[in-house]
Scaffold this motif. Sequence first.
Motif, PDB file in Angstrom:
ATOM      1  N   ASP A  41       0.550  -1.172   0.092  1.00  0.00           N
ATOM      2  CA  ASP A  41       0.191   0.056  -0.013  1.00  0.00           C
ATOM      3  C   ASP A  41       0.912   1.229   0.144  1.00  0.00           C
ATOM      4  O   ASP A  41       0.316   2.283  -0.708  1.00  0.00           O
ATOM      5  N   ARG A  83      -8.174   1.962   8.956  1.00  0.00           N
ATOM      6  CA  ARG A  83      -9.021   2.932   8.741  1.00  0.00           C
ATOM      7  C   ARG A  83      -8.370   3.778   7.182  1.00  0.00           C
ATOM      8  O   ARG A  83      -9.195   4.102   6.519  1.00  0.00           O
ATOM      9  N   SER A  85      -5.827   2.026   5.215  1.00  0.00           N
ATOM     10  CA  SER A  85      -5.243   1.230   4.281  1.00  0.00           C
ATOM     11  C   SER A  85      -6.231   0.007   4.217  1.00  0.00           C
ATOM     12  O   SER A  85      -6.336  -0.799   4.838  1.00  0.00           O
ATOM     13  N   ASP A  86      -6.529  -0.118   2.570  1.00  0.00           N
ATOM     14  CA  ASP A  86      -7.061  -1.138   2.035  1.00  0.00           C
ATOM     15  C   ASP A  86      -6.462  -2.774   2.250  1.00  0.00           C
ATOM     16  O   ASP A  86      -7.243  -3.513   2.579  1.00  0.00           O
ATOM     17  N   GLU A  87      -5.045  -2.477   1.955  1.00  0.00           N
ATOM     18  CA  GLU A  87      -4.534  -3.751   2.050  1.00  0.00           C
ATOM     19  C   GLU A  87      -4.279  -4.200   3.644  1.00  0.00           C
ATOM     20  O   GLU A  87      -4.267  -5.336   3.778  1.00  0.00           O
ATOM     21  N   LEU A  89      -6.462  -3.809   5.731  1.00  0.00           N
ATOM     22  CA  LEU A  89      -7.783  -4.250   6.140  1.00  0.00           C
ATOM     23  C   LEU A  89      -8.134  -5.686   5.526  1.00  0.00           C
ATOM     24  O   LEU A  89      -8.463  -6.589   6.161  1.00  0.00           O
ATOM     25  N   GLU A  90      -7.792  -5.690   4.325  1.00  0.00           N
ATOM     26  CA  GLU A  90      -7.621  -7.095   3.653  1.00  0.00           C
ATOM     27  C   GLU A  90      -6.977  -8.000   4.526  1.00  0.00           C
ATOM     28  O   GLU A  90      -7.307  -9.106   4.556  1.00  0.00           O
ATOM     29  N   ILE A 102     -13.868  -9.535   2.255  1.00  0.00           N
ATOM     30  CA  ILE A 102     -12.916  -9.074   1.290  1.00  0.00           C
ATOM     31  C   ILE A 102     -13.749  -8.707  -0.039  1.00  0.00           C
ATOM     32  O   ILE A 102     -13.718  -7.960  -0.966  1.00  0.00           O
ATOM     33  N   LYS A 105     -16.497  -6.239  -0.088  1.00  0.00           N
ATOM     34  CA  LYS A 105     -15.936  -5.077   0.212  1.00  0.00           C
ATOM     35  C   LYS A 105     -15.381  -4.636  -1.359  1.00  0.00           C
ATOM     36  O   LYS A 105     -15.647  -3.336  -1.786  1.00  0.00           O
ATOM     37  N   LYS A 106     -14.867  -5.426  -2.018  1.00  0.00           N
ATOM     38  CA  LYS A 106     -14.331  -5.295  -3.293  1.00  0.00           C
ATOM     39  C   LYS A 106     -15.623  -4.912  -4.437  1.00  0.00           C
ATOM     40  O   LYS A 106     -15.672  -4.111  -5.301  1.00  0.00           O
ATOM     41  N   ASP A 109     -16.695  -1.396  -3.630  1.00  0.00           N
ATOM     42  CA  ASP A 109     -15.771  -0.559  -4.145  1.00  0.00           C
ATOM     43  C   ASP A 109     -16.116  -0.280  -5.801  1.00  0.00           C
ATOM     44  O   ASP A 109     -16.128   0.624  -6.135  1.00  0.00           O
TER      45      ASP A 109
END
Length: 126
Positions: A41, A83, A85-87, A89-90, A102, A105-106, A109
């Motif tokens: 990220d 909060r 970084s999506d990376e 979070l995943e 995941i 969420k994708k 998005d």
Amino acid sequence: MSPPKKDRKIQLGNGSSDGNGTSEFGSAEFARAIAEALHRDFGETHAAVKKVVALTHANERAVKNWFSAKNGPTGRHLVDLVRSSDEVLEAVLRMSGRGDLIVAKKLGDSKRTLLKMLKLIADLQR
């Protein structure tokens, strides 16, 4: 009295599965997963460390340790990373066996991106 040890001992997990598709993660695996997410990220530069310091308000030495997988973030810092970084979070969702979230969420998005694109196309056609 001997001097204190400077390096922390990182607990190793055995990586065994609990039968639900999740694995037991020790501190080393957790630190490694977070470090990989941070590198994906934010990159590999010193500026990446500075950016994470600014986002989490953590000590720079601690953040460097996160990037090098010596330690992983705890509590408040992990929440700040999730909060921002999506990376990360995943990675947390993957470690907790919640890969279904995941995908959800994708999809969310992608839907937001598609709606923005459709609005832009409509604006251009006017």
